[in-house]
Design a protein around this motif. Structure first.
Motif, PDB file in Angstrom:
ATOM      1  N   ALA A 170      -4.981  -9.521 -11.771  1.00 21.47           N
ATOM      2  CA  ALA A 170      -4.926  -8.030 -11.498  1.00 21.47           C
ATOM      3  C   ALA A 170      -3.854  -7.975 -10.105  1.00 21.47           C
ATOM      4  O   ALA A 170      -4.035  -9.256  -9.341  1.00 21.47           O
ATOM      5  CB  ALA A 170      -6.305  -7.702 -11.154  1.00 21.47           C
ATOM      6  N   SER A 171      -3.118  -7.308  -9.946  1.00 18.89           N
ATOM      7  CA  SER A 171      -2.374  -6.931  -8.557  1.00 18.89           C
ATOM      8  C   SER A 171      -2.247  -5.671  -8.163  1.00 18.89           C
ATOM      9  O   SER A 171      -2.305  -4.649  -8.920  1.00 18.89           O
ATOM     10  CB  SER A 171      -1.167  -7.769  -9.028  1.00 18.89           C
ATOM     11  OG  SER A 171      -0.288  -7.036  -9.735  1.00 18.89           O
ATOM     12  N   ALA A 172      -1.979  -5.507  -6.885  1.00 19.09           N
ATOM     13  CA  ALA A 172      -1.565  -4.185  -6.361  1.00 19.09           C
ATOM     14  C   ALA A 172      -0.523  -4.283  -5.532  1.00 19.09           C
ATOM     15  O   ALA A 172      -0.274  -5.514  -4.786  1.00 19.09           O
ATOM     16  CB  ALA A 172      -2.973  -3.725  -5.457  1.00 19.09           C
ATOM     17  N   ALA A 173       0.304  -3.376  -5.351  1.00 20.65           N
ATOM     18  CA  ALA A 173       1.648  -3.226  -4.599  1.00 20.65           C
ATOM     19  C   ALA A 173       1.762  -2.052  -3.676  1.00 20.65           C
ATOM     20  O   ALA A 173       1.050  -0.836  -4.130  1.00 20.65           O
ATOM     21  CB  ALA A 173       2.758  -3.475  -5.358  1.00 20.65           C
ATOM     22  N   TYR A 174       2.278  -2.251  -2.363  1.00 22.65           N
ATOM     23  CA  TYR A 174       2.320  -1.057  -1.616  1.00 22.65           C
ATOM     24  C   TYR A 174       3.709  -1.263  -0.848  1.00 22.65           C
ATOM     25  O   TYR A 174       4.313  -1.949  -0.496  1.00 22.65           O
ATOM     26  CB  TYR A 174       1.315  -0.973  -0.470  1.00 22.65           C
ATOM     27  CG  TYR A 174       1.688  -0.224   0.744  1.00 22.65           C
ATOM     28  CD1 TYR A 174       1.297   1.112   0.467  1.00 22.65           C
ATOM     29  CD2 TYR A 174       2.181  -0.422   2.031  1.00 22.65           C
ATOM     30  CE1 TYR A 174       1.328   2.129   1.538  1.00 22.65           C
ATOM     31  CE2 TYR A 174       2.209   0.521   2.981  1.00 22.65           C
ATOM     32  CZ  TYR A 174       2.045   1.744   2.593  1.00 22.65           C
ATOM     33  OH  TYR A 174       2.297   2.722   3.435  1.00 22.65           O
ATOM     34  N   ASN A 175       4.406   0.086  -0.882  1.00 25.46           N
ATOM     35  CA  ASN A 175       5.647   0.367  -0.370  1.00 25.46           C
ATOM     36  C   ASN A 175       5.473   1.616   0.552  1.00 25.46           C
ATOM     37  O   ASN A 175       5.027   2.646  -0.212  1.00 25.46           O
ATOM     38  CB  ASN A 175       6.764   0.571  -1.718  1.00 25.46           C
ATOM     39  CG  ASN A 175       8.021   0.885  -0.869  1.00 25.46           C
ATOM     40  OD1 ASN A 175       8.562   1.367   0.169  1.00 25.46           O
ATOM     41  ND2 ASN A 175       9.092  -0.021  -1.694  1.00 25.46           N
ATOM     42  N   SER A 176       5.654   1.534   1.581  1.00 24.70           N
ATOM     43  CA  SER A 176       5.393   2.711   2.596  1.00 24.70           C
ATOM     44  C   SER A 176       6.212   4.114   2.094  1.00 24.70           C
ATOM     45  O   SER A 176       5.868   5.305   2.237  1.00 24.70           O
ATOM     46  CB  SER A 176       5.730   2.544   4.031  1.00 24.70           C
ATOM     47  OG  SER A 176       7.110   2.141   4.208  1.00 24.70           O
ATOM     48  N   GLN A 177       7.360   3.904   1.469  1.00 30.65           N
ATOM     49  CA  GLN A 177       8.163   4.876   0.847  1.00 30.65           C
ATOM     50  C   GLN A 177       7.827   5.451  -0.264  1.00 30.65           C
ATOM     51  O   GLN A 177       8.022   6.620  -0.659  1.00 30.65           O
ATOM     52  CB  GLN A 177       9.698   4.461   0.840  1.00 30.65           C
ATOM     53  CG  GLN A 177      10.748   5.276   0.403  1.00 30.65           C
ATOM     54  CD  GLN A 177      12.195   4.609   0.349  1.00 30.65           C
ATOM     55  OE1 GLN A 177      12.614   4.196   1.373  1.00 30.65           O
ATOM     56  NE2 GLN A 177      12.784   4.765  -0.910  1.00 30.65           N
TER      57      GLN A 177
END
Length: 963
Positions: free
Chosen positions: A247-254
């Motif tokens: 499982a993975s999660a990703a974040y991009n402020s844009q």
């Protein structure tokens, strides 16, 4: 398929009690790097062992955890002993070299799983060294380390390779029609009607073994590649019971956790991204009775004033739709993914083995940019500057859920035969919201307080299901003659239900939808279905084996047939009475509201019609097609001491037939218009003979000099010859097909020198030249409005050089032995002649206009630099990866106007993982430099920006467990 995965997962979990053993696998070579088929291996002091099979030369057996001395033996070679450490629920990879010299090889400790990854990379370098063509190979170990989620991302690390639009491979500056993609040797079809090449983002890396990019042609490869032929090899028979979850999660402020994400109104999909039917075209619009009365023709609003029946159908039709024509503003979530894999090997009846493997994954990503630039310019005679068509600010958001899966069986009744059956499933949805706002000079809208607005909502769904059966057979008694065959059926679809375009102007303090200036609000329903059948047979007959083991004759054939059905329905909004957009002060909800559509007043026999639907569908915009390729080849490999000669020829018969729905309509008439039929059909019927000569000279035991001269072809795709036009947004140019396209012929010359100094290391220098006859290029279409099409031009050429280095840093100091550096650089130059008429008209506008341009998508410089760190004992694995491509041609300019280029940019990514027992945690940072995505033209020393935006920096964290 979802239920099947759950069933198999349950079955394997029930068998997990057997999973306390480890496994040993590997390949046995001679000192020249040739695989020794049928070599024996035994764990000393036990009766447990195996034999390298006659299929891929690998041995595999399961054994209890511990430290063992393995004894490898083969007729004519002294026994060799190697020490191996086996860990429960892990696979130890042991590649052994047998020397003909007396005394064998000393004991040495080999690997656990972490070292096995390194061995995997060594193994692909061995394959590359022994290959009969110029190849670059990327292993599953390297793919994992790079953190690539799909095949497209993995290929960016191959020398001279770039990826355009996140999914299309370009090799040596050539893409689309000039690059071929195969999956286990079978052609992977494209499900984008505008492309020849397959969408590589459809293939998750979790199911890959390695990716082989062949840069020179041999007759056993498809004849329609020039830049490169990419073969994606899937994982084979599992060595033991294994399963994993991640499982993975990703974040991009844009992109993520924003409150201004532009969503598709009435999404039309369920939580996994599958269409739920709500976006389908309503039955009221396609009601045969309504169509027979002409209820959706332009004249219907006038006729329905007194015809209650037509008015009823008209009203029912427009009210069967919801009319949110502007993207909705929504919250964006976190990117996330889940995946699993499970596999096992069963032994029975002596040497028989049955392997079962299944994998599945789900992910959802969000991408967006705001305040981007979208502009267009043109040259005018006598002007020293480019004049603006429009200058807009762009915002675009996209939500993309993806479901992938694979189910496979591999049966090996003995060491000489293997039969594989597997199915691959991939499903993607893209929900897009887009807004363009600003000055539109061509429409006369601009200046302070005035603006043009174009809004698009798109729901695009792609689905691919591939069913494959293949076999490999070695006839040991017939001098190890090898027979390989495969057949598959691929069902691929692309659907665009309810694609919406809406544009208006605000000028002189007034909102307006002006049909005389731009397209009325429009809705499309498009669907494409491809049914592809393939079959191939390859037979390799070794001969003169006492003189050289590589001597052989190889022959075979292939048949590939694809049938396509593409349909487009288009409706535009007209208005007779009711409140205008201006009267409603630009309130789109009120303009398309229930009080302003269909019958808005009057009485029976005197109906008042407001906003209504007009069927604007064109028969020429729907088409059927058939794409057939039949091929046969003969080649031989001969070794003369240090020189290996690979020579032969391939014959390919191409039949492409495309006809729009105009043809069937005309043929149904008593007096068909045969000129109109001819304009709406395309036929290509061509025979091609493709010779190939490849030479490999072994300069030393660890160095090769390669040279080749080959002939290949390139074909247009069915969309390119289909005679209809389409656009991406209101105000953007229309792209038309050309039924008169023909096949391109290419002559290829290649040279490479490669050195493999130590295990896992390589230095390679290459040069290449390609001559094109009748290349297919995009060009300006001469019409009143901006339009583009494809043409065959007279000639083109491409040449370049590549260098690649992989080196362990222990040569600096032994303390750096856990660090490796790899780098590659490609220089590419190309030119293609421009259509004579385009050149003549362009020089009328700009006398200095150059009548040559480079190939689309070709970058003069492509570079990769990777620094990796691996500490197997402590479980650390990290990489810092940099990729750069130089400016590349993105689009052809209007007559006399400079072409539009995509600005070169670099991408810096970082990945670090830590393994503890069966757990693995991974941190990744992507696009750390966050460069501009820019398209521009240069005119008389001044840069004009056509498009500009950023994609943001992404951080992700993942956890996985495997055994």
């Amino acid at each position: 398929m979802r239920n099947a995965f759950i069933l198999i997962l349950s079955l394997f979990l029930a068998l997990s009690v057997q999973a306390q053993k480890g496994a040993i696998t590997g390949t046995i070579y001679d000192s020249e790097g040739e695989i020794l088929y049928g070599a024996n291996i035994l764990a000393e002091g036990t009766s447990i062992g195996g034999q390298s099979d006659y299929i891929d030369g690998k041995f595999t057996f399961q054994i209890a955890p511990g430290t063992y001395t393995l004894v490898a033996s083969y007729i004519g070679y002294p026994d060799t002993k190697v020490e191996a450490v086996v860990v429960a629920n892990e696979t130890t990879v042991v590649d052994i070299v047998l020397s003909a010299e007396e005394g064998g090889i000393d004991l040495e400790e080999i690997v656990v799983v972490e070292k096995a990854l390194e061995r995997s990379e060594n193994a692909v370098l061995m394959l590359r060294k022994k290959a009969d063509k110029v190849q670059d190979i990327i292993s599953s170990a390297e793919i994992s380390r790079l953190g690539a989620g799909d095949a497209a991302a993995a290929l960016t690390k191959v020398t001279g390779t770039t990826i355009v639009d996140g999914k299309y491979v370009y090799v040596r500056g050539l893409g689309d029609r000039y690059s071929a993609t195969t999956l286990n040797g079978l052609r992977l079809p494209s499900i984008d009607p505008y492309r020849n090449s397959a969408q590589l983002d459809l293939i998750p890396t979790s199911i890959l073994d390695n990716i082989v990019t062949s840069k020179t042609f041999t007759p056993d490869l498809p004849g329609d590649f020039t830049g490169g032929s990419v073969n994606i090899k899937l994982k084979a028979l599992p060595e033991r019971f294994t399963w994993s979850v991640s499982a993975s999660a990703a974040y991009n402020s844009q992109n993520n956790l924003t409150e201004d994400f532009l969503g598709y109104a009435n999404p039309g999909i369920d939580g996994l991204g599958f269409l739920d039917g709500s976006a389908d075209i309503p039955s009221a619009i396609i009601d045969p009775a309504a169509r027979e009365l002409g209820a959706f023709e332009r004249s219907a609003a006038r006729e329905s004033r007194r015809d209650d029946e037509i008015a009823g159908f008209l009203d029912k039709g427009i009210r069967s739709l919801e009319h949110n024509m502007q993207p909705v503003v929504m919250d964006a979530g976190i990117d996330h993914s889940l995946s699993f894999s499970v596999g096992n090997q069963f032994e029975f009846g002596g040497n028989a083995k049955l392997g079962v493997f299944a994998t599945g994954s789900y992910s959802k990503d969000f991408t967006q940019f705001k305040n981007g630039t979208n502009a267009s310019y043109f040259a005018s005679p006598g002007e020293d500057i480019l004049l603006a068509n429009f200058g807009l600010t762009e915002a675009k958001s996209e939500e993309s859920p993806t479901v992938n899966g694979m189910l496979g069986l591999s049966f090996r009744p003995n060491s000489s035969n293997a039969i594989n059956v597997y199915s691959i499933y991939s499903h993607q949805s893209f929900l897009t919201g887009r807004e363009l706002v600003g000055d539109y000079d061509d429409y006369g809208i601009g200046g302070e307080g005035n603006y043009f607005s174009s809004q698009t909502q798109s729901l695009l769904q792609r689905e691919l299901i591939s069913y494959v059966v293949s076999g490999e057979h070695t006839l040991v008694g017939l001098n190890k003659t090898r027979i390989e065959w495969a057949a598959n059926y691929v069902d691929s679809e692309q659907n665009e239900p309810d694609l919406r375009f809406f544009a208006y102007g605000f000028d002189q303090d007034r909102f307006d939808i002006n049909e005389s200036q731009f397209t009325l609000p429009t809705r499309f329903w498009r669907d494409l279905t491809d049914d592809t059948y393939q079959g191939k047979l390859d037979i390799t007959v070794p001969f003169l084996q006492k003189k050289a083991k590589g001597n052989s004759i190889k022959f075979g054939g292939l048949y590939n047939t694809k049938e396509r059905d593409f349909n487009e329905v288009q409706y535009i909004y007209g208005q007779r009475d009711g409140q205008t957009f201006g009267e409603l002060e630009g309130d789109a909800a009120a303009y398309f509201g229930s009080d302003n559509i269909g019958i808005v007043g009057g009485e029976p026999g005197s109906n008042v019609i407001g906003v209504y639907l007009i069927d604007n569908s064109l028969l020429s915009n729907s088409y059927i097609g058939k794409y057939d390729v039949a091929a046969g080849y003969l080649m031989t490999t001969l070794e003369f001491g240090k020189l290996k000669v690979i020579a032969g020829a391939r014959a390919e018969q191409t039949n492409i037939e495309v006809e729009s729905d105009v043809v069937a309509s005309e043929l149904a008439k008593e007096s068909p218009d045969f000129d109109r039929i001819e304009r709406n059909e395309a036929v290509i019927d061509t025979f091609s003979l493709l010779p190939a000569l490849n030479l490999v000279y072994a300069v030393s035991d660890n160095a090769n000099l390669r040279a080749s001269a080959t002939q290949t072809i390139a074909r247009p795709n069915m969309r390119e010859v289909a005679p209809f036009g389409s656009f991406g947004a209101i105000g953007e140019p229309t792209l038309f097909g050309n039924p008169d396209l023909t096949i391109t012929n290419i002559t290829n010359l290649d040279l490479r020198y490669e050195v493999f100094p130590n295990s896992g290391e390589v230095l390679a220098v290459s040069a290449f030249y390609k001559k094109f006859t009748d290349p297919i290029v995009s060009t300006y279409r001469f019409a009143g409005n901006p339009q583009f099409t494809w043409e065959n031009t007279e000639s083109g050429e491409l040449y370049g050089a590549e260098i690649e280095v992989r080196k362990n840093l222990d040569f600096i100091t032994p303390t750096l032995e856990e660090f490796n550096i790899s780098a590659n650089l490609a220089y590419i130059n190309s030119s293609v002649t421009i259509d004579e008429l385009e050149c003549e008209l362009s020089r009328d506008v700009d006398p200095d206009f150059e009548c040559e341009r480079q190939f689309a998508g070709q970058s003069p410089i492509v570079a990769n630099l990777n620094l990796s760190y691996t500490n197997a004992e402590k479980g650390w694995d990290g990489i810092l990866a940099y990729n750069y491509f130089d400016d590349r041609l993105a689009s052809v300019g209007a007559v006399g106007t400079p072409d539009i280029f995509e600005k070169g940019r670099g991408q810096l990514d970082f990945s670090l993982s830590k393994k503890i027992s069966g757990f693995k945690t991974t941190f990744r940072a992507r696009n750390l430099l966050n460069p501009d995505f820019r398209r521009y033209s240069d005119f008389k020393g001044q840069e004009y920006v056509f498009q500009n935006y950023k994609r943001g920096i992404e951080f992700s964290f993942g956890v996985s467990y495997s055994m």
